[in-house]
Design an enzyme around this catalytic site. Structure first.
Site, PDB file in Angstrom:
ATOM      1  N   THR A 104      -1.699   1.177  20.120  1.00 56.26           N
ATOM      2  CA  THR A 104      -0.981   2.085  19.229  1.00 56.26           C
ATOM      3  C   THR A 104       0.297   2.523  19.920  1.00 56.26           C
ATOM      4  O   THR A 104       0.304   2.783  21.126  1.00 56.26           O
ATOM      5  CB  THR A 104      -1.829   3.328  18.869  1.00 56.26           C
ATOM      6  N   GLY A 105       1.355   2.570  19.159  1.00 59.68           N
ATOM      7  CA  GLY A 105       2.631   3.012  19.711  1.00 59.68           C
ATOM      8  C   GLY A 105       2.852   4.502  19.506  1.00 59.68           C
ATOM      9  O   GLY A 105       3.906   5.035  19.838  1.00 59.68           O
ATOM     10  N   ARG A 140       0.824  -1.209   0.000  1.00 57.80           N
ATOM     11  CA  ARG A 140       0.000   0.000   0.000  1.00 57.80           C
ATOM     12  C   ARG A 140       0.866   1.271   0.000  1.00 57.80           C
ATOM     13  O   ARG A 140       0.693   2.150  -0.842  1.00 57.80           O
ATOM     14  CB  ARG A 140      -0.917   0.015   1.241  1.00 57.80           C
ATOM     15  N   ARG A 180      -9.672  -0.095  15.582  1.00 57.23           N
ATOM     16  CA  ARG A 180      -9.726  -0.289  14.135  1.00 57.23           C
ATOM     17  C   ARG A 180     -11.195  -0.433  13.726  1.00 57.23           C
ATOM     18  O   ARG A 180     -11.954  -1.166  14.366  1.00 57.23           O
ATOM     19  CB  ARG A 180      -8.943  -1.548  13.735  1.00 57.23           C
ATOM     20  N   ASN A 214      -4.289   7.974   6.427  1.00 60.00           N
ATOM     21  CA  ASN A 214      -3.187   7.193   6.981  1.00 60.00           C
ATOM     22  C   ASN A 214      -2.340   6.515   5.908  1.00 60.00           C
ATOM     23  O   ASN A 214      -1.268   5.991   6.193  1.00 60.00           O
ATOM     24  CB  ASN A 214      -3.706   6.148   7.968  1.00 60.00           C
ATOM     25  N   SER A 253       5.113   6.433  12.577  1.00 61.68           N
ATOM     26  CA  SER A 253       3.858   5.871  12.056  1.00 61.68           C
ATOM     27  C   SER A 253       2.974   6.974  11.511  1.00 61.68           C
ATOM     28  O   SER A 253       3.201   8.170  11.738  1.00 61.68           O
ATOM     29  CB  SER A 253       3.112   5.133  13.173  1.00 61.68           C
ATOM     30  N   CYS A 254       1.915   6.579  10.800  1.00 65.56           N
ATOM     31  CA  CYS A 254       0.965   7.559  10.274  1.00 65.56           C
ATOM     32  C   CYS A 254       0.304   8.329  11.416  1.00 65.56           C
ATOM     33  O   CYS A 254       0.094   9.549  11.323  1.00 65.56           O
ATOM     34  CB  CYS A 254      -0.083   6.866   9.405  1.00 65.56           C
ATOM     35  N   ASP A 285       9.729 -12.637  -5.703  1.00 64.48           N
ATOM     36  CA  ASP A 285       9.209 -13.142  -6.971  1.00 64.48           C
ATOM     37  C   ASP A 285       7.966 -13.984  -6.695  1.00 64.48           C
ATOM     38  O   ASP A 285       8.031 -15.001  -6.010  1.00 64.48           O
ATOM     39  CB  ASP A 285      10.272 -13.988  -7.681  1.00 64.48           C
TER      40      ASP A 285
END
Length: 481
Positions: free
Chosen positions: A347-348, A138, A370, A453, A288-289, A166
């Site tokens: 969450t960190g 992503r 979430r 995010n 992080s985001c 691969d």
């Protein structure tokens, strides 16, 4: 003539003006490496309607719509100058000109406001810096889109290669297809072709070598002509210095991680602590985001009011780390179906604040839920301030920060009464202050901060990479300190 006719005639006139701006913006970008902005939003490669919408959006933060009739004279003035690589904000030029009392013409004022980008003071155009993406999920594909978008001038950053495992027959075609089409972010803006014989994806003329490898220590980058490159690790597989050092091979100069770093790996939030990166630092993290979403507004509040303590609750879109349907997962609760449940998790981001803002002594706690949306999250930042204030004062402060401060590329501001998460897909800011949801009472302030995010975070990553590569060009007029 009716009122409606008057409105339509005005619209057509503004369309004509916006249309005339496009070639000027394009030439400045291609020939001089100048990015034209409007309140931190790039106007490069934008359509007539996009340019008009960006001008109209100014009313959300500046209080009044900015007209193309007002910004066109400044753009014309820029084309007459001997400009070097830079970012120039037409919105800021117009705003500061209105407040200027020296009686200067638009051309005189513009020349003075961007003097640092002209003549002997201007930065010389630099050779492109090679970039390698390790991982193409992503974030990797969004980074690819951004890097390709920014390669239009032929300078700055150049995406040279993508390293992936691969996956067998059709691997290259499928990866190119995923770059071309995205269920959330839409179609790739341009053309993509596949050179299977040479294992390359060609996007808007950029030849991107696809290297298949299961281990970073096996890749021979100089064999592909890659040198002095910045490698962006999007896998999250290695997060400490020892693991990330595996990437430091001939051809790779620096490694940037798109996840929180562990141990002594610096966690960098652009706009807040990017200027602390030492020139000889070869490994760093973009955190992080969520860290990127909360740290800039937290700094803005701490600088103005002081922060005694705080708690952040993130309502976060689900990610590939969760299961589509109930199944085993090594983390608690994340094994339950992501599209069907709200999932409590950790969450960190709160603990990462200390790395990005070491001067902030306030204790910040955090938790996360979430939820079943594929992109865009919201952080609810509940702060106890060092002094009492009012809702109006806080909103005026954050609006001004989003317009004129060094954090204006990180913090956006919106007053729309019906804003919902999908409205922020594609936002290039680290976080967007929702003015309507903000609550303040005495020394307690609760901020609601939207953030894409995926895309907003990817923009922050690219800014860090531009900074450490030396191609982060100055912005004019300079933001207020």
């Amino acid at each position: 003539m009716t009122v409606n006719d008057d409105s339509f005639t005005d619209w057509k006139h503004r369309e004509e003006i916006a249309e005339s701006m496009i070639p000027m913006i394009g030439r400045l970008h291609r020939e001089r490496d100048v990015t034209v902005l409007l309140h931190s939003r790039s106007l490069v490669n934008k359509s007539v309607v996009s340019i008009l919408k960006t001008h109209r959006f100014a009313r959300q933060i500046a209080g009044a719509e900015l007209s193309v009739t007002e910004t066109l004279p400044f753009l014309r003035a820029l084309t007459a100058l001997d400009l070097g690589p830079s970012q120039i904000d037409l919105g800021m030029l117009a705003a500061t000109y209105r407040d200027d009392d020296r009686g200067l013409s638009v051309a005189e004022f513009t020349a003075d406001a961007v003097a640092g980008a002209t003549g002997t003071d201007k930065i010389e155009r630099r050779a492109p810096r090679d970039v390698v993406l390790y991982g193409f999920g992503r974030i990797g594909r969004l980074l690819a889109r951004l890097l390709i978008e920014k390669s239009g001038s032929g300078n700055g950053l150049r995406l040279r290669a993508v390293v992936v495992r691969d996956s067998g027959s059709g691997d290259l075609v499928k990866r190119a297809s995923l770059l071309r089409r995205d269920s959330i972010h839409g179609q790739f803006q341009g053309t993509i072709t596949v050179d299977e014989a040479n294992s390359r994806i060609i996007a808007n003329g950029n030849e991107i070598q696809v290297i298949h490898a299961a281990d970073p220590t096996t890749v021979d980058y100089p064999a592909y002509g890659i040198k002095n490159a910045i490698l962006i690790d999007n896998t999250g597989r290695w997060r400490d210095r020892e693991g990330l050092s595996k990437h430091l091979r001939p051809g790779i100069d620096k490694v940037v991680l798109t996840a929180p770093g562990k141990g002594d790996v610096p966690n960098i939030v652009h706009g807040v602590n990017h200027d602390t990166v030492k020139p000889d630092e070869r490994i760093l993290s973009c955190a992080s985001c969520t860290t990127n979403a909360i740290v800039p507004p937290l700094k803005a509040m701490a600088d103005e009011y002081g922060v005694v303590r705080g708690h952040v609750e993130t309502v976060h879109s689900f990610t590939n780390d969760q299961n589509l349907l109930d199944n085993y997962h090594r983390s608690d609760r994340r094994g339950r179906s992501a599209p069907l449940n709200m999932v409590l998790t950790e969450t960190g981001a709160a603990s990462a604040v200390a790395k990005a803002l070491p001067g902030l002594k306030a204790k910040i706690t955090g938790s996360s839920i979430r939820v079943p949306v594929p992109d865009v999250s919201i952080a609810i930042l509940n702060l106890t301030l060092a002094r009492s204030t009012t809702r109006e004062e806080v909103l005026d402060h954050l609006r001004e920060v989003s317009l004129t401060s060094p954090l204006k590329r990180q913090i956006d501001f919106i007053t729309a009464p019906d804003a919902v998460s999908s409205d922020f897909i594609g936002s290039r800011h680290a976080s967007i202050v929702d003015a309507g949801a903000t609550k303040v009472e005495g020394d307690n302030a609760i901020l609601y901060l939207w953030y894409d995010n995926e895309f907003g975070y990817s923009c922050q990553v690219v800014r860090v990479v531009q900074h450490v590569s030396g191609v982060e060009y100055p912005t004019y007029p300079a933001p207020a300190a």
